[in-house]
Design an enzyme around this catalytic site. Structure first.
Site, PDB file in Angstrom:
ATOM      1  CB  SER A   1      -4.469   0.468  -5.808  1.00 53.52           C
ATOM      2  OG  SER A   1      -3.289  -0.221  -6.200  1.00 53.52           O
TER       3      SER A   1
ATOM      4  CE1 TYR B   1      -2.510  -5.759 -10.124  1.00 55.23           C
ATOM      5  CE2 TYR B   1      -1.579  -4.316  -8.544  1.00 55.23           C
ATOM      6  CZ  TYR B   1      -2.205  -4.632  -9.867  1.00 55.23           C
ATOM      7  OH  TYR B   1      -2.638  -3.605 -10.527  1.00 55.23           O
TER       8      TYR B   1
ATOM      9  CB  THR C   1      -6.310  -6.991 -10.339  1.00 59.94           C
ATOM     10  OG1 THR C   1      -6.600  -5.918  -9.641  1.00 59.94           O
ATOM     11  CG2 THR C   1      -5.702  -6.539 -11.904  1.00 59.94           C
TER      12      THR C   1
ATOM     13  CE  LYS D   1      -9.940  -2.888 -11.860  1.00 56.47           C
ATOM     14  NZ  LYS D   1      -8.655  -2.777 -12.536  1.00 56.47           N
TER      15      LYS D   1
ATOM     16  CG  HIS E   1      -5.250  -2.658 -15.738  1.00 53.08           C
ATOM     17  ND1 HIS E   1      -5.303  -3.782 -14.825  1.00 53.08           N
ATOM     18  CD2 HIS E   1      -4.645  -1.597 -15.269  1.00 53.08           C
ATOM     19  CE1 HIS E   1      -4.610  -3.135 -13.660  1.00 53.08           C
ATOM     20  NE2 HIS E   1      -4.216  -2.149 -14.101  1.00 53.08           N
TER      21      HIS E   1
HETATM   22  C1  LIG Z   1      -3.528   5.895 -12.827  1.00 55.49           C
HETATM   23  C2  LIG Z   1      -4.266   4.343 -12.652  1.00 55.49           C
HETATM   24  C3  LIG Z   1      -3.724   3.476 -11.887  1.00 55.49           C
HETATM   25  C4  LIG Z   1      -4.071   2.217 -11.903  1.00 55.49           C
HETATM   26  N1  LIG Z   1      -3.924   1.320 -10.737  1.00 55.49           N
HETATM   27  C5  LIG Z   1      -4.349   0.092 -10.651  1.00 55.49           C
HETATM   28  C6  LIG Z   1      -4.044  -0.638  -9.770  1.00 55.49           C
HETATM   29  O1  LIG Z   1      -3.283  -0.569  -8.859  1.00 55.49           O
HETATM   30  N2  LIG Z   1      -4.641  -1.690  -9.669  1.00 55.49           N
HETATM   31  C7  LIG Z   1      -5.801  -2.351 -10.392  1.00 55.49           C
HETATM   32  O2  LIG Z   1      -6.377  -3.417 -10.464  1.00 55.49           O
HETATM   33  N3  LIG Z   1      -6.107  -1.406 -11.702  1.00 55.49           N
HETATM   34  C8  LIG Z   1      -5.346  -0.231 -11.684  1.00 55.49           C
HETATM   35  N4  LIG Z   1      -6.000   0.614 -12.439  1.00 55.49           N
HETATM   36  C9  LIG Z   1      -7.184   0.246 -13.423  1.00 55.49           C
HETATM   37  C10 LIG Z   1      -8.564   0.728 -12.968  1.00 55.49           C
HETATM   38  O3  LIG Z   1      -8.568   0.063 -11.594  1.00 55.49           O
HETATM   39  C11 LIG Z   1      -9.513   0.838 -14.024  1.00 55.49           C
HETATM   40  O4  LIG Z   1      -9.587  -0.627 -14.448  1.00 55.49           O
HETATM   41  C12 LIG Z   1      -9.243   1.755 -14.961  1.00 55.49           C
HETATM   42  O5  LIG Z   1      -8.811   2.907 -14.624  1.00 55.49           O
HETATM   43  C13 LIG Z   1     -10.595   1.856 -15.630  1.00 55.49           C
HETATM   44  O6  LIG Z   1     -10.530   2.787 -16.741  1.00 55.49           O
HETATM   45  P1  LIG Z   1     -11.118   4.350 -16.589  1.00 55.49           P
HETATM   46  O7  LIG Z   1      -9.834   4.906 -16.135  1.00 55.49           O
HETATM   47  O8  LIG Z   1     -11.081   4.713 -18.047  1.00 55.49           O
HETATM   48  O9  LIG Z   1     -12.092   4.638 -15.805  1.00 55.49           O
HETATM   49  C14 LIG Z   1      -5.382   2.099 -12.613  1.00 55.49           C
HETATM   50  C15 LIG Z   1      -6.081   2.961 -13.323  1.00 55.49           C
HETATM   51  C16 LIG Z   1      -5.346   4.364 -13.484  1.00 55.49           C
HETATM   52  C17 LIG Z   1      -5.950   5.330 -14.325  1.00 55.49           C
END
Ligand SMILES: Cc1cc2nc3c(=O)[nH]c(=O)nc-3n(C[C@H](O)[C@H](O)[C@H](O)COP(=O)(O)O)c2cc1C
Length: 406
Positions: free
Chosen positions: A135, A159, A185, A275, A299
């Site tokens: 990320s 981003y 994203t 995404k 997300h």
């Molecule tokens: C703690 C956490 C931080 C996240 N940070 C980002 C991020 O920095 N960038 C991003 O595109 N998605 C981020 N996401 C979303 C994840 O990439 C993903 O879309 C999501 O976790 C999928 O759902 P799940 O956690 O139920 O598997 C984050 C998710 C979590 C749980």
């Protein structure tokens, strides 16, 4: 009847426990049988604020609940009397084989969940031939991943900033560090409203109150690891010399459009993955631009609450984008917590799924061993379910295998 003394060698195979071994094993980890139990173990091993940050979603958390509910409504239509003595989970993901149809999603702040952070997670991906996504909000830089885990297939999540020069710096940084793909994203015009984090003071910048502070102190191992290792930071912005609040305000740009995707396609020669797609129309436009993959995602329910459920919209998007094996690939994510969830998504049209929380639960529960357990569990569940439903490989998983019950 002749009697004999009970013999240890006859009793031992019947027992589900054994005498402690040295070095001491993590018995609680060993006892967990699935990801739901790993989640519970995670909740006991990190402070509540940290667990809530991972576990929570936006507003009433309805997006997340609905995604989980739709997975629970999956019905597998098994075929029997097929030779399933061998199943092959190898999956082609943007031109290369991956051991499983699973990609590690980008998640910010991983070193808060476990002090070894992104390199530890990436190492598990490397060892299991899986793709790791770093990320922009990671606590390790793209170069550090390249230095510490040089063999991992890696994508950098971006981003896009209005300041094109700044965006280019990130992109060149990823290229120099051997990242094969960029994930843009696009479901973050602004940050979602996360009530749990607001209550806990886990915002950017942090506003940690006394209650959260004392709660953190109740997890001494977590505290000690945090305090005795390098300070937590957003590694991508290490040289920015700006307060966190200012950085946070620039990370999400509400003015990003399809024109920016076209621009990105022209400056980035590697794989391009978009995404946060939540509609058939947007998916079609991106396929036309020629991106390598789209991720149908809300997300993980952390942005727009009450948004569409990726699994429900997947078949329609698959139809609009075209058959598997040609053109833009389709991935989905959100609430994937078992091998069965992965298989349902593949059968309904996904080329692969992303997991976020799942591997973070593993990391919070037991670091590297916990993340490895997540991979092992998902693999075992997938292999078993495929055999039981009569599918020998990923290509054989077609929509006829799944009905979504109402
Ligand atoms: C703690 C956490 C931080 C996240 N940070 C980002 C991020 O920095 N960038 C991003 O595109 N998605 C981020 N996401 C979303 C994840 O990439 C993903 O879309 C999501 O976790 C999928 O759902 P799940 O956690 O139920 O598997 C984050 C998710 C979590 C749980």
């Amino acid at each position: 009847m002749k009697r004999q003394f009970p013999r240890w060698k006859n009793i031992k195979p019947l027992l589900g426990w054994s005498l402690p071994k040295f070095p001491l094993q993590d018995r609680k980890l060993k006892k967990t049988v699935n990801l739901a139990e790993l989640r519970v173990l995670a909740s006991k091993r990190v402070p509540k604020a940290v667990f809530d940050y991972v576990d929570g979603g936006a507003n009433d958390e309805i997006s997340y609940k609905r995604s989980a509910e739709v997975f629970s409504n999956v019905q597998f239509n098994a075929r029997v009397l097929r030779d399933v003595s061998k199943v092959d989970l190898t999956t082609r993901i943007v031109g290369q084989d991956s051991a499983l149809p699973i990609i590690f999603a980008p998640t910010g702040y991983t070193r808060m969940m476990h002090y070894e952070g992104e390199p530890m997670v990436a190492k598990v991906c490397e060892e299991n031939n899986l793709i790791y996504s770093l990320s922009t909000m990671g606590t390790t830089s793209s170069q550090e991943i390249a230095d510490q885990v040089p063999g991992v297939r890696r994508w950098f999540q971006l981003y896009l900033w209005r300041d094109r020069n700044q965006s280019l710096q990130f992109i060149y940084g990823a290229k120099d560090a051997g990242f094969e793909g960029l994930i843009l994203t696009v479901d973050t015009a602004v940050g979602g409203i996360k009530w749990r984090d607001i209550r806990n003071g886990l915002t950017v910048p942090p506003k940690i109150g006394l209650k959260t502070f004392f709660d953190m102190a109740l997890k001494p191992r977590w505290w000690a690891n945090l305090l005795t290792t390098a300070p937590l930071e957003f590694a991508t912005f290490r040289n920015f010399n700006k307060p966190l609040s200012e950085i946070a305000a620039t990370v999400f740009d509400p003015a990003v459009t399809f024109a920016d995707v076209k621009w990105l396609r022209s400056v980035w020669q590697g794989k391009l993955i978009i995404k946060g797609i939540q509609s058939v129309e947007d998916a079609k436009q991106l396929a036309k631009i020629g991106v390598d993959a789209i991720i149908i995602s809300n997300h993980g329910g952390r942005q727009l609450d009450k948004s569409v459920v990726p699994l429900e919209i997947l078949p329609e998007i698959r139809k609009a984008v075209g058959k598997k094996g040609k053109g833009t690939q389709i991935f989905i994510d959100g609430a994937v917590m078992s091998g069965a969830d992965v298989l349902a998504a593949i059968a309904l049209g996904a080329d692969a799924v992303l997991i976020g929380r799942a591997y973070l639960y593993g990391a919070m529960a037991a670091g590297r061993a916990g993340v490895q357990k997540v991979v092992d569990t998902l693999r075992f569940e997938m292999e078993t379910a495929m055999k039981l439903m009569g599918a020998r490989n990923i290509a054989e998983l077609t929509p006829e295998f799944v009905t979504l019950r109402k």
